[in-house]
Motif scaffolding. Structure first.
Motif, short mmCIF file in Angstrom:
data_model
loop_
_atom_site.label_atom_id
_atom_site.label_comp_id
_atom_site.label_asym_id
_atom_site.label_seq_id
_atom_site.Cartn_x
_atom_site.Cartn_y
_atom_site.Cartn_z
N ASN A 173 0.84 -1.19 0.00
CA ASN A 173 0.00 0.00 0.00
C ASN A 173 0.88 1.24 0.00
O ASN A 173 2.00 1.22 0.50
CB ASN A 173 -0.89 0.03 1.25
CG ASN A 173 -1.84 -1.13 1.29
OD1 ASN A 173 -2.34 -1.57 0.26
ND2 ASN A 173 -2.10 -1.65 2.47
N TYR B 12 -11.81 5.42 -14.10
CA TYR B 12 -10.70 6.21 -14.63
C TYR B 12 -10.95 7.67 -14.32
O TYR B 12 -12.09 8.12 -14.30
CB TYR B 12 -10.61 6.09 -16.15
CG TYR B 12 -10.46 4.69 -16.67
CD1 TYR B 12 -9.21 4.15 -16.85
CD2 TYR B 12 -11.56 3.92 -17.01
CE1 TYR B 12 -9.05 2.87 -17.34
CE2 TYR B 12 -11.43 2.65 -17.51
CZ TYR B 12 -10.16 2.13 -17.67
OH TYR B 12 -10.02 0.87 -18.16
N TYR C 69 -5.42 8.05 -13.65
CA TYR C 69 -5.43 7.18 -12.47
C TYR C 69 -6.65 6.28 -12.51
O TYR C 69 -7.73 6.69 -12.92
CB TYR C 69 -5.43 8.01 -11.18
CG TYR C 69 -4.17 8.78 -10.98
CD1 TYR C 69 -3.00 8.13 -10.59
CD2 TYR C 69 -4.11 10.14 -11.20
CE1 TYR C 69 -1.81 8.82 -10.41
CE2 TYR C 69 -2.93 10.85 -11.03
CZ TYR C 69 -1.80 10.18 -10.64
OH TYR C 69 -0.64 10.87 -10.47
N GLU C 70 -6.46 5.06 -12.05
CA GLU C 70 -7.54 4.08 -12.05
C GLU C 70 -7.74 3.54 -10.64
O GLU C 70 -6.78 3.41 -9.88
CB GLU C 70 -7.20 2.91 -12.98
CG GLU C 70 -6.93 3.31 -14.41
CD GLU C 70 -6.39 2.15 -15.24
OE1 GLU C 70 -6.04 1.10 -14.66
OE2 GLU C 70 -6.32 2.31 -16.46
N THR C 71 -8.97 3.22 -10.31
CA THR C 71 -9.30 2.66 -9.01
C THR C 71 -10.32 1.55 -9.18
O THR C 71 -11.34 1.73 -9.85
CB THR C 71 -9.88 3.74 -8.07
OG1 THR C 71 -8.96 4.81 -7.96
CG2 THR C 71 -10.17 3.18 -6.69
N TYR C 72 -10.03 0.40 -8.60
CA TYR C 72 -11.00 -0.69 -8.55
C TYR C 72 -11.84 -0.51 -7.29
O TYR C 72 -11.30 -0.26 -6.21
CB TYR C 72 -10.30 -2.05 -8.46
CG TYR C 72 -9.79 -2.59 -9.77
CD1 TYR C 72 -10.66 -3.17 -10.68
CD2 TYR C 72 -8.44 -2.53 -10.07
CE1 TYR C 72 -10.19 -3.68 -11.88
CE2 TYR C 72 -7.97 -3.03 -11.27
CZ TYR C 72 -8.84 -3.61 -12.17
OH TYR C 72 -8.38 -4.11 -13.35
N THR C 73 -13.15 -0.67 -7.44
CA THR C 73 -14.05 -0.68 -6.29
C THR C 73 -14.75 -2.04 -6.28
O THR C 73 -15.48 -2.37 -7.21
CB THR C 73 -15.07 0.46 -6.37
OG1 THR C 73 -14.38 1.70 -6.47
CG2 THR C 73 -15.95 0.47 -5.12
N GLU D 203 -11.83 0.04 -1.91
CA GLU D 203 -11.24 0.64 -3.10
C GLU D 203 -9.77 0.29 -3.14
O GLU D 203 -9.08 0.40 -2.13
CB GLU D 203 -11.43 2.15 -3.09
CG GLU D 203 -12.85 2.58 -3.32
CD GLU D 203 -12.98 4.08 -3.47
OE1 GLU D 203 -11.99 4.81 -3.28
OE2 GLU D 203 -14.10 4.52 -3.79
N ILE D 204 -9.32 -0.09 -4.31
CA ILE D 204 -7.91 -0.41 -4.50
C ILE D 204 -7.39 0.44 -5.65
O ILE D 204 -7.81 0.23 -6.80
CB ILE D 204 -7.70 -1.91 -4.80
CG1 ILE D 204 -8.24 -2.76 -3.65
CG2 ILE D 204 -6.23 -2.20 -5.06
CD1 ILE D 204 -8.21 -4.24 -3.92
N PRO D 205 -6.54 1.41 -5.36
CA PRO D 205 -5.98 2.20 -6.46
C PRO D 205 -5.04 1.35 -7.30
O PRO D 205 -4.33 0.49 -6.77
CB PRO D 205 -5.23 3.33 -5.75
CG PRO D 205 -5.00 2.83 -4.37
CD PRO D 205 -6.05 1.82 -4.06
N THR E 85 -1.82 0.80 -9.11
CA THR E 85 -0.46 1.33 -9.17
C THR E 85 0.24 0.67 -10.34
O THR E 85 -0.25 -0.29 -10.92
CB THR E 85 0.31 1.03 -7.87
OG1 THR E 85 0.48 -0.38 -7.77
CG2 THR E 85 -0.40 1.57 -6.65
N SER F 208 -14.52 8.66 -14.02
CA SER F 208 -15.00 9.22 -12.76
C SER F 208 -15.76 10.52 -13.03
O SER F 208 -15.53 11.20 -14.02
CB SER F 208 -13.83 9.46 -11.81
OG SER F 208 -12.95 10.40 -12.35
#
Length: 179
Positions: free
Chosen positions: A46, A128, A133-137, A147-149, A151, A178
């Protein structure tokens, strides 16, 4: 023979030079050592780990400098306490990780560990933003979410693997920009 004060200052300077390498590579080494298995999709430290590790090194350096500035019992006790606290924070900071595997998803932080079984997930959203930047929810059936950004430590093909697992477990997978 240098004085104890000079030795402490030299130790602080050496730690100042070495600590950035330790802060950035030790969490990665830990992850690659213990979570590098063929059945995993991705495991990475993290971002908080790096912040905690950096803070711990800074605390230890300040403790050494305080001990070098004044050498009386109260200052040495304060330096020892700060140094031990910094060591404890550093030790715990390297053990946080995010693991997305074929069997479960685990997000381990310093004081909290969240585990999701793929059967418990209701939907997955990959979001997106304008900056790339991307984030999984991952939303559970009880509507709680983690939420997992994303990397750049993810393996190539992680997105397609997550999509394939979502399909296997009949989980809705959505990609969107987003708001």
């Amino acid at each position: 023979m240098p004085s104890p004060r000079a030795l402490l200052i030299m130790l602080a300077i050496i730690l100042l030079i070495v600590s950035p390498f330790v802060v950035f590579f030790l969490p990665l080494i830990y992850i690659l050592t213990f979570f590098d298995t063929p059945e995993q999709i991705v495991a990475h430290p993290n971002t908080k780990n790096y912040i905690y590790a950096f803070s711990a090194c800074a605390i230890i350096i300040v403790a050494i400098i305080l001990a070098a500035i004044r050498q009386n019992k109260s200052m040495i006790a304060l330096s020892m306490t700060l140094g031990l606290a910094g060591c404890a924070l550093f030790f715990t900071s390297i053990f946080g990780y995010t693991y997305i595997g074929t069997d479960k998803i685990v997000v381990k932080e310093i004081l909290k560990k969240t585990t999701l079984e793929w059967d418990d997930i209701h939907d997955i959203v990959l979001e997106y933003d304008e900056d790339g930047y991307e984030t999984y929810t991952f939303t559970k059936n009880d509507k709680t979410a983690i939420e997992i950004p994303v990397t750049r430590q993810y393996q190539d093909g992680a997105k397609s693997e997550i999509y394939a697992l979502a399909t296997d477990y009949h989980i809705a997978f959505e990609e969107r920009k987003s708001r």
